[in-house]
Write a protein that holds these residues in place. Structure first.
Motif, PDB file in Angstrom:
ATOM      1  N   ILE A  56      46.761 -38.327 153.989  1.00  0.00           N
ATOM      2  CA  ILE A  56      47.105 -37.247 153.048  1.00  0.00           C
ATOM      3  C   ILE A  56      46.456 -37.510 151.697  1.00  0.00           C
ATOM      4  N   GLN A  57      46.498 -38.753 151.228  1.00  0.00           N
ATOM      5  CA  GLN A  57      45.902 -39.086 149.942  1.00  0.00           C
ATOM      6  C   GLN A  57      44.394 -38.855 149.963  1.00  0.00           C
ATOM      7  N   GLN A  58      43.745 -39.180 151.066  1.00  0.00           N
ATOM      8  CA  GLN A  58      42.305 -38.944 151.192  1.00  0.00           C
ATOM      9  C   GLN A  58      41.989 -37.456 151.112  1.00  0.00           C
ATOM     10  N   ALA A  59      42.826 -36.652 151.746  1.00  0.00           N
ATOM     11  CA  ALA A  59      42.625 -35.202 151.695  1.00  0.00           C
ATOM     12  C   ALA A  59      42.804 -34.691 150.267  1.00  0.00           C
ATOM     13  N   ILE A  60      43.809 -35.191 149.574  1.00  0.00           N
ATOM     14  CA  ILE A  60      44.039 -34.798 148.182  1.00  0.00           C
ATOM     15  C   ILE A  60      42.836 -35.186 147.325  1.00  0.00           C
ATOM     16  N   ASN A  61      42.331 -36.400 147.526  1.00  0.00           N
ATOM     17  CA  ASN A  61      41.161 -36.853 146.758  1.00  0.00           C
ATOM     18  C   ASN A  61      39.955 -35.965 147.016  1.00  0.00           C
ATOM     19  N   SER A  62      39.748 -35.591 148.265  1.00  0.00           N
ATOM     20  CA  SER A  62      38.618 -34.727 148.607  1.00  0.00           C
ATOM     21  C   SER A  62      38.756 -33.360 147.942  1.00  0.00           C
ATOM     22  N   LEU A  63      39.952 -32.819 147.968  1.00  0.00           N
ATOM     23  CA  LEU A  63      40.169 -31.505 147.351  1.00  0.00           C
ATOM     24  C   LEU A  63      40.013 -31.574 145.836  1.00  0.00           C
ATOM     25  N   ASN A  64      40.418 -32.678 145.246  1.00  0.00           N
ATOM     26  CA  ASN A  64      40.210 -32.846 143.807  1.00  0.00           C
ATOM     27  C   ASN A  64      38.720 -32.885 143.475  1.00  0.00           C
ATOM     28  N   GLU A  65      37.927 -33.485 144.356  1.00  0.00           N
ATOM     29  CA  GLU A  65      36.477 -33.492 144.160  1.00  0.00           C
ATOM     30  C   GLU A  65      35.908 -32.080 144.254  1.00  0.00           C
ATOM     31  N   VAL A  66      36.430 -31.306 145.189  1.00  0.00           N
ATOM     32  CA  VAL A  66      35.993 -29.911 145.331  1.00  0.00           C
ATOM     33  C   VAL A  66      36.282 -29.153 144.040  1.00  0.00           C
ATOM     34  N   GLN A  67      37.471 -29.346 143.500  1.00  0.00           N
ATOM     35  CA  GLN A  67      37.832 -28.672 142.253  1.00  0.00           C
ATOM     36  C   GLN A  67      36.900 -29.088 141.116  1.00  0.00           C
ATOM     37  N   GLU A  68      36.576 -30.362 141.091  1.00  0.00           N
ATOM     38  CA  GLU A  68      35.676 -30.858 140.044  1.00  0.00           C
ATOM     39  C   GLU A  68      34.308 -30.190 140.144  1.00  0.00           C
ATOM     40  N   GLN A  69      33.803 -30.088 141.362  1.00  0.00           N
ATOM     41  CA  GLN A  69      32.498 -29.477 141.566  1.00  0.00           C
ATOM     42  C   GLN A  69      32.518 -27.994 141.198  1.00  0.00           C
ATOM     43  N   LEU A  70      33.568 -27.310 141.602  1.00  0.00           N
ATOM     44  CA  LEU A  70      33.644 -25.874 141.347  1.00  0.00           C
ATOM     45  C   LEU A  70      33.942 -25.556 139.878  1.00  0.00           C
ATOM     46  N   SER A  71      34.571 -26.486 139.177  1.00  0.00           N
ATOM     47  CA  SER A  71      34.942 -26.214 137.794  1.00  0.00           C
ATOM     48  C   SER A  71      33.716 -26.005 136.904  1.00  0.00           C
ATOM     49  N   GLY A  72      32.580 -26.500 137.329  1.00  0.00           N
ATOM     50  CA  GLY A  72      31.365 -26.322 136.555  1.00  0.00           C
ATOM     51  C   GLY A  72      30.621 -25.039 136.876  1.00  0.00           C
ATOM     52  N   TYR A  73      31.195 -24.215 137.746  1.00  0.00           N
ATOM     53  CA  TYR A  73      30.515 -22.972 138.145  1.00  0.00           C
ATOM     54  C   TYR A  73      30.468 -21.988 136.989  1.00  0.00           C
ATOM     55  N   GLN A  74      29.297 -21.449 136.774  1.00  0.00           N
ATOM     56  CA  GLN A  74      29.130 -20.429 135.731  1.00  0.00           C
ATOM     57  C   GLN A  74      28.450 -19.221 136.340  1.00  0.00           C
ATOM     58  N   ASP A  75      28.912 -18.060 135.943  1.00  0.00           N
ATOM     59  CA  ASP A  75      28.345 -16.813 136.471  1.00  0.00           C
ATOM     60  C   ASP A  75      27.072 -16.450 135.744  1.00  0.00           C
TER      61      ASP A  75
END
Length: 57
Positions: free
Chosen positions: A38-57
């Motif tokens: 579960i912790q590994q899944a949470i860490n992976s999803l946090n990485e996804v959020q980090e990557q997407l947070s830099g998205y600019q239109d």
């Protein structure tokens, strides 16, 4: 038609909701192996959020 940014924002919201749910699962898991998964899944999803947070239109 929605812009890509709207889809990204919606995805971010879904990911955060999933992280919140997994946090609850983590606090209720008993077996260390399950806690680790579960912790590994949470860490992976946090990485996804980090990557997407830099998205600019």
């Amino acid at each position: 038609m929605p812009k890509a940014k709207q889809y990204v924002d919606q995805s971010m919201s879904s990911v955060q909701s999933t992280v919140d749910t997994l946090q609850q699962a983590l606090s209720n898991a008993e077996k260390p192996d399950n806690k680790n998964k579960i912790q590994q899944a949470i860490n992976s999803l946090n990485e996804v959020q980090e990557q997407l947070s830099g998205y600019q239109d």
